[in-house]
Design a protein around this motif. Structure first.
Motif, mmCIF file in Angstrom:
data_model
loop_
_atom_site.group_PDB
_atom_site.id
_atom_site.type_symbol
_atom_site.label_atom_id
_atom_site.label_comp_id
_atom_site.label_asym_id
_atom_site.label_seq_id
_atom_site.Cartn_x
_atom_site.Cartn_y
_atom_site.Cartn_z
ATOM 1 N N LEU A 16 38.948 4.274 45.480
ATOM 2 C CA LEU A 16 38.317 5.462 46.039
ATOM 3 C C LEU A 16 39.018 5.811 47.344
ATOM 4 N N ALA A 17 39.783 6.912 47.301
ATOM 5 C CA ALA A 17 40.434 7.434 48.499
ATOM 6 C C ALA A 17 39.359 8.086 49.362
ATOM 7 N N SER A 18 39.734 8.687 50.457
ATOM 8 C CA SER A 18 38.701 9.159 51.377
ATOM 9 C C SER A 18 38.959 10.566 51.886
ATOM 10 N N ALA A 19 37.896 11.344 51.902
ATOM 11 C CA ALA A 19 37.957 12.703 52.440
ATOM 12 C C ALA A 19 37.858 12.685 53.963
ATOM 13 N N LYS A 20 37.821 11.475 54.558
ATOM 14 C CA LYS A 20 37.677 11.372 56.015
ATOM 15 C C LYS A 20 38.871 10.722 56.679
ATOM 16 N N VAL A 21 39.881 10.326 55.903
ATOM 17 C CA VAL A 21 41.091 9.802 56.534
ATOM 18 C C VAL A 21 42.199 10.842 56.399
ATOM 19 N N THR A 22 43.337 10.569 57.038
ATOM 20 C CA THR A 22 44.397 11.579 57.133
ATOM 21 C C THR A 22 45.133 11.773 55.806
ATOM 22 N N ASN A 23 45.930 12.816 55.769
ATOM 23 C CA ASN A 23 46.799 13.048 54.613
ATOM 24 C C ASN A 23 47.709 11.858 54.400
ATOM 25 N N GLU A 24 48.274 11.380 55.501
ATOM 26 C CA GLU A 24 49.228 10.283 55.422
ATOM 27 C C GLU A 24 48.583 9.066 54.776
ATOM 28 N N GLU A 25 47.315 8.801 55.144
ATOM 29 C CA GLU A 25 46.631 7.611 54.646
ATOM 30 C C GLU A 25 46.155 7.779 53.208
ATOM 31 N N ASN A 26 45.811 9.003 52.825
ATOM 32 C CA ASN A 26 45.502 9.234 51.414
ATOM 33 C C ASN A 26 46.765 9.100 50.572
ATOM 34 N N TYR A 27 47.868 9.550 51.134
ATOM 35 C CA TYR A 27 49.145 9.449 50.416
ATOM 36 C C TYR A 27 49.504 7.987 50.175
ATOM 37 N N THR A 28 49.421 7.151 51.224
ATOM 38 C CA THR A 28 49.802 5.745 51.037
ATOM 39 C C THR A 28 48.818 5.035 50.097
ATOM 40 N N PHE A 29 47.558 5.476 50.115
ATOM 41 C CA PHE A 29 46.558 4.844 49.233
ATOM 42 C C PHE A 29 46.887 5.118 47.763
ATOM 43 N N GLN A 30 47.150 6.397 47.447
ATOM 44 C CA GLN A 30 47.443 6.697 46.037
ATOM 45 C C GLN A 30 48.792 6.123 45.632
ATOM 46 N N LYS A 31 49.706 6.047 46.586
ATOM 47 C CA LYS A 31 51.006 5.438 46.277
ATOM 48 C C LYS A 31 50.825 3.947 45.977
ATOM 49 N N LEU A 32 49.965 3.296 46.758
ATOM 50 C CA LEU A 32 49.666 1.879 46.524
ATOM 51 C C LEU A 32 49.129 1.681 45.104
ATOM 52 N N PHE A 33 48.176 2.528 44.726
ATOM 53 C CA PHE A 33 47.573 2.398 43.394
ATOM 54 C C PHE A 33 48.562 2.717 42.286
ATOM 55 N N ARG A 34 49.346 3.771 42.496
ATOM 56 C CA ARG A 34 50.229 4.202 41.398
ATOM 57 C C ARG A 34 51.460 3.303 41.270
ATOM 58 N N THR A 35 51.926 2.753 42.403
ATOM 59 C CA THR A 35 53.152 1.950 42.327
ATOM 60 C C THR A 35 52.860 0.452 42.268
ATOM 61 N N ALA A 36 52.065 -0.064 43.208
ATOM 62 C CA ALA A 36 51.851 -1.511 43.249
ATOM 63 C C ALA A 36 50.896 -1.971 42.150
ATOM 64 N N ILE A 37 49.832 -1.194 41.913
ATOM 65 C CA ILE A 37 48.853 -1.611 40.909
ATOM 66 C C ILE A 37 49.203 -1.027 39.536
ATOM 67 N N GLY A 38 49.621 0.249 39.523
ATOM 68 C CA GLY A 38 50.064 0.828 38.251
ATOM 69 C C GLY A 38 48.979 1.558 37.485
ATOM 70 N N THR A 39 48.047 2.168 38.228
ATOM 71 C CA THR A 39 47.006 2.950 37.566
ATOM 72 C C THR A 39 46.830 4.286 38.287
ATOM 73 N N ASN A 40 46.316 5.273 37.544
ATOM 74 C CA ASN A 40 45.947 6.557 38.157
ATOM 75 C C ASN A 40 44.452 6.622 38.449
ATOM 76 N N ASN A 41 43.782 5.482 38.383
ATOM 77 C CA ASN A 41 42.343 5.457 38.699
ATOM 78 C C ASN A 41 42.131 5.641 40.201
ATOM 79 N N ILE A 42 42.246 6.891 40.646
ATOM 80 C CA ILE A 42 42.060 7.200 42.067
ATOM 81 C C ILE A 42 41.200 8.447 42.144
ATOM 82 N N ASP A 43 40.205 8.372 42.963
ATOM 83 C CA ASP A 43 39.354 9.552 43.144
ATOM 84 C C ASP A 43 38.744 9.441 44.530
ATOM 85 N N HIS A 44 38.002 10.455 44.946
ATOM 86 C CA HIS A 44 37.272 10.364 46.209
ATOM 87 C C HIS A 44 36.037 11.232 46.081
ATOM 88 N N CYS A 45 35.281 11.349 47.137
ATOM 89 C CA CYS A 45 33.984 11.995 46.955
ATOM 90 C C CYS A 45 34.042 13.495 47.177
#
Lengths: 527, 351
Positions: free
Chosen positions: B319-348
């Motif tokens: 779960l990414a966040s609507a309260k953190v910066t663009n940069e931090e949402n970017y690194t979060f989804q990159k972490l999930f898509r590259t290190a973990i290997g899933t597109n299971n990313i959403d936020h509220c």
């Protein structure tokens, strides 16, 4: 928003539907009120609750919760019947098949028929349609009152139908303007914080987009769209989802049907929460990682009008708390990747490289005033108004939208509509605003009920009321007000002491997977 | 157009008043009721000047600049009048600067300094108007009010909350909330626009009193963390205590033009709150214990890898966040898509 905040005063008419703007977006409300008192803009307010902006409106109408499609179809019916549609716009900018289908669909939505569904008197709807249909530039502003329905997508499409029908797209003072509710909800979407897209809405299932990102990230990527949050909770409940990593969110207050959400979190094998406080959600975590607040970091937020603005650090984060990106980098590198960001700007420059709509922005260019996306090149001034002259996809598509009832309607056992939302003094799950003694003194948990309902159940102001739905019940203070229509109750969702989302229905919109927070059935009793 | 002020040729824009043209060219004329955002009021009379060809003194905030106009802002006549106005203002209130929040940021003080007034020449008599401390966030000291009307205009025409007005008559005229209620009992929503507009120390941030003077505080522009409007804030920070003391709306920000709501202006306690998380925590036997970053990161990485290997990457949800910066949402989804290997990313976004 397709349009910008500074364009508010260019509207001849602004329709506010499904947004308690003064409570949830106070500064936009101020801009709208300014436009009214300066004689530039007439407001139409359609909302079950007689919101503050209704006091400034030329016309106010209270619809039954969940009947927005019927109301907008009715407006379009009247506009077409009187020839107030923008014929030139329709001829040049929209697909003719869609227009014909829409025309056919709205034919049966006579003012009398809509009155039966929505409760808005036929004559009032005719006045609304005339004021809106004849306006040179009319804008629509909405918020979660339009989207948090099982017909959320239908509602949004209806606002687009109406704006294309009246030629209000791509002009100053027009547009479809959803007011976004959180500081960087726009940016979280733009950055690919969604299950189906990379940054700038590049589809994960699109082979070209996948190849582009694989080439940039040098990693083989999964092309299967992921699960939306609401579905992931169901999967966790059924034991199919094993781990959650939650950053700066508090689903234990914000999710529908909290009992279900709690069970789901308890079944996880591993839960990581990255946040600034021990939230209701963090209590269930296996690992909690301390992060930084807005005041401690550098970076960018993208606001409701797509303006990207710069955050600058003012204070130091406490203890060993880190920036969220620093935490992600530590984990990524521990998992075998090789990230080397030294500051937020490094990340922003990578965002620019893979995100066409942000490509032309730099920290320098964003400066003190920000830039609106799309901003494709470093010479581009940014785009305050979208869809000027042409839609991104070419011609616009109108959709015929039939009316559907909400998933749960009042009945003999649960005779009252329950709707939820925000109040001015608090924010979302309260993680930030509830830490302020002053804000807590200004507003606490309550249920807004009508004078008639208060008399019926025999409570006076500030006496306790039990609100019960098929999911659960809460007991909270009565706030009796003439602003709420008879037969409807409103509960703000910020308060753990009386969590609105123990009551709400987790029925979802089939496409957007958004829960129907704005309508369900409840029972009010004196507690 | 060209005009002359104090013998100096300056360029004025069409639609500018004499005062605006003067200020834009670095020429100070005392003024109190005028503010760029609310426009001319013509009330305080502190800005009077002489204009060649016009009879008597003119209020420079309300006279438009005209081609070839010749203005004198510091003739003896003009200065005498300006002095008298400021002198009477000082006489009719308790303008004690020593412990005043606005010391160093007070436009009345600026005017007195410019005109060389040390203390008022007449003693008006006992002034003892009531302090209004009833509001959560705003402190009203009517003894310092100069009745300039800026707060009234701001409340009615800028934020359009329509709470403040002038009440009573003549000598007893003062600002009132609704029908002369206490501020805390009125319909005021405490947006603080009146605080931001007050040129003196009559309406100030209640909780910032005594916590740092203008020149002691570092000012940092940033973006509000609450709703999605994106109002620009100026945080006033005490660097020694690492605390935010007060918040101002940024006047030239295109989004909010200085306006804020009660949360953006006053809801910053959470930043320096004692309950903030300061160290990673790991749960053992149902209880959290403190952990080092090294240990926590190693645990997260190994558990994620283990679950991915055992059940597949698509059994992990972020779960990414609507309260953190663009940069931090970017690194979060990159972490999930590259290190973990899933597109299971959403936020509220939906909630």
């Amino acid at each position: 928003m397709t349009n910008d905040i500074n364009g508010i005063k260019s509207s001849d008419v602004a329709l506010i539907i499904g947004s308690d703007t003064t409570e949830a977006h106070p500064v936009i409300s101020a801009r709208l009120k300014q436009a009214v008192i300066e004689g530039k803009t007439k407001l139409i307010v359609i909302d079950p609750k007689k919101i503050k902006l209704a006091d400034f409106a030329a016309i106010y109408a209270s619809q039954r919760p969940g009947t927005d499609v019927a109301v907008m179809n009715g407006m379009m019916h009247i506009i077409l019947k009187n020839g107030w549609e923008d014929k030139e716009f329709i001829a040049n900018r929209v697909e003719p098949e869609g227009f014909e289908a829409l025309k056919k669909e709205v034919e049966k939505f006579t003012p009398e028929y809509v009155e039966k569904i929505s409760g808005i008197p036929a004559k009032t709807l005719e006045e609304i349609a005339e004021l809106f249909g004849k306006a040179k530039a009319a804008a629509i502003y909405y918020a979660m009152g339009i989207t948090q329905h099982t017909t959320g997508v239908d509602n949004v499409k209806s606002t687009a139908n109406l704006q294309m029908l009246c030629g209000n797209m791509g002009i100053p003072g027009g547009g479809v303007n959803p007011l976004r509710g959180q500081s960087n909800v726009q940016g979280a979407c733009d950055m690919g914080g969604l299950p189906n897209v990379y940054t700038a809405y590049q589809q994960v299932a699109n082979a070209d987009a996948q190849a582009k990102m694989e080439n940039y990230w040098k990693v083989k990527l999964n092309n299967k769209p992921g699960k939306p949050m609401t579905v992931a909770f169901d999967d966790a409940y059924e034991g199919k989802m094993k781990a959650f990593y939650i950053m700066g969110e508090n689903p234990m207050i914000s999710d529908p049907d909290l009992h279900h959400a709690e069970e789901a979190l308890k079944k996880l094998e591993f839960l990581v929460v990255e946040d600034i406080f021990m939230t209701e959600t963090a209590k269930f975590a296996h690992v909690v990682l301390p992060a930084s607040t807005y005041a401690e970091k550098e970076g960018t937020f993208s606001n409701t009008e797509r303006r990207v603005q710069k955050l600058n650090p003012a204070v130091k984060a406490p203890g060993s708390a880190l920036h969220d990106w620093e935490i992600h980098q530590l984990i990524a590198n521990k998992m075998g990747l090789n990230w080397n960001y030294t500051k937020a700007e490094d990340i922003f420059n990578e965002i620019r490289a893979v995100t066409p709509s942000y490509a032309g922005m730099t920290y320098d260019r964003i400066g003190r005033y920000g830039l609106h996306w799309p901003c494709p090149t470093t010479e581009h001034p940014g785009t305050p108004v979208l869809h000027v002259g042409k839609f991104t996809k070419g011609l616009g598509t109108m959709f015929p939208i039939p009316f559907k009832d909400p998933a749960e309607l009042p009945d003999a056992e649960f005779p009252t509509y329950l709707t939820t939302g925000r109040i001015l003094q608090h924010f979302h799950t309260g993680t930030m605003s509830r830490k302020s003694e002053g804000l807590n003194n200004l507003a606490g948990p309550h249920v807004m009920i009508s004078v008639e309902d208060a008399e019926r159940i025999g409570v006076k102001n500030s006496e306790m009321v039990k609100v019960t739905t098929r999911r659960g019940s809460i007991t909270t203070k009565a706030f009796i007000t003439k602003r709420i229509p008879n037969g409807t109750a409103f509960v703000p969702f910020h308060f753990w002491e009386a969590p609105a989302n123990q009551l709400t229905n987790n029925a979802l919109d089939p496409i957007a997977k958004i829960p129907e927070y704005k309508v369900c059935a409840c029972k009010l009793e004196r507690a | 157009m060209k005009i002359t002020i104090n013998g100096k040729n300056i360029e004025a824009r069409e639609g500018q008043t004499i005062l605006q043209a003067a200020l834009a060219n670095g020429i100070y004329i005392p003024h109190l009721c005028y503010h760029e955002k609310i426009g001319a009021a013509g009330k305080c009379r502190a800005c009077v000047v002489e204009v060649e060809g016009m009879r008597g003194l003119q209020t420079s905030c309300s006279v438009m600049a005209k081609e070839d106009m010749v203005v004198n802002t510091c003739s003896q006549n003009a200065l005498n009048a300006q002095k008298l106005v400021i002198d009477l203002m000082l006489s009719s209130g308790t303008h004690d600067c020593l412990a005043c929040e606005q010391n160093g940021n007070c436009e009345l003080q600026d005017a007195a300094y410019f005109l060389g007034i040390e203390r008022p020449s007449v003693q008006y008599g006992e002034i003892n108007r009531e302090f209004d401390t009833s509001s959560e966030f705003v402190y009203v000291e009517r003894n310092k009010c100069i009745s300039c009307g800026r707060c009234v205009a701001a409340c009615n025409t800028t934020v359009v909350n329509q709470v403040l007005d002038f009440g009573h008559r003549g000598h007893h005229t003062e600002i009132v909330f609704d029908t002369d209620k206490k501020m805390g009992e009125s319909s005021c929503v405490q947006c603080g626009e009146c605080v931001q507009m007050c040129p003196v120390g009559a309406i100030v941030d209640k909780n910032a009193r005594g916590k740092g003077r203008l020149w002691d505080l570092k000012k940092v522009e940033t973006v509000c963390p609450y709703c999605g409007v994106g109002c620009k804030l100026e945080l006033h920070v005490n660097e020694k205590t690492n605390k935010i003391i007060k918040v101002r709306g940024v006047e030239d920000a295109p989004v909010n033009k200085g306006m804020l709501c009660v949360k953006g202006r006053y809801g910053f306690d959470f930043v320096g709150h004692p309950d903030r998380l300061t160290t990673p925590l790991i749960k053992e036997n149902g209880q959290f214990r403190e952990a080092s970053w090294e240990e926590a990161i190693a645990l997260v990485a190994s558990k994620m890898t283990e679950i991915k290997d055992k059940f597949g990457a698509d059994t992990i949800m972020g779960l990414a966040s609507a309260k953190v910066t663009n940069e931090e949402n970017y690194t979060f989804q990159k972490l999930f898509r590259t290190a973990i290997g899933t597109n299971n990313i959403d936020h509220c976004a939906r909630l």
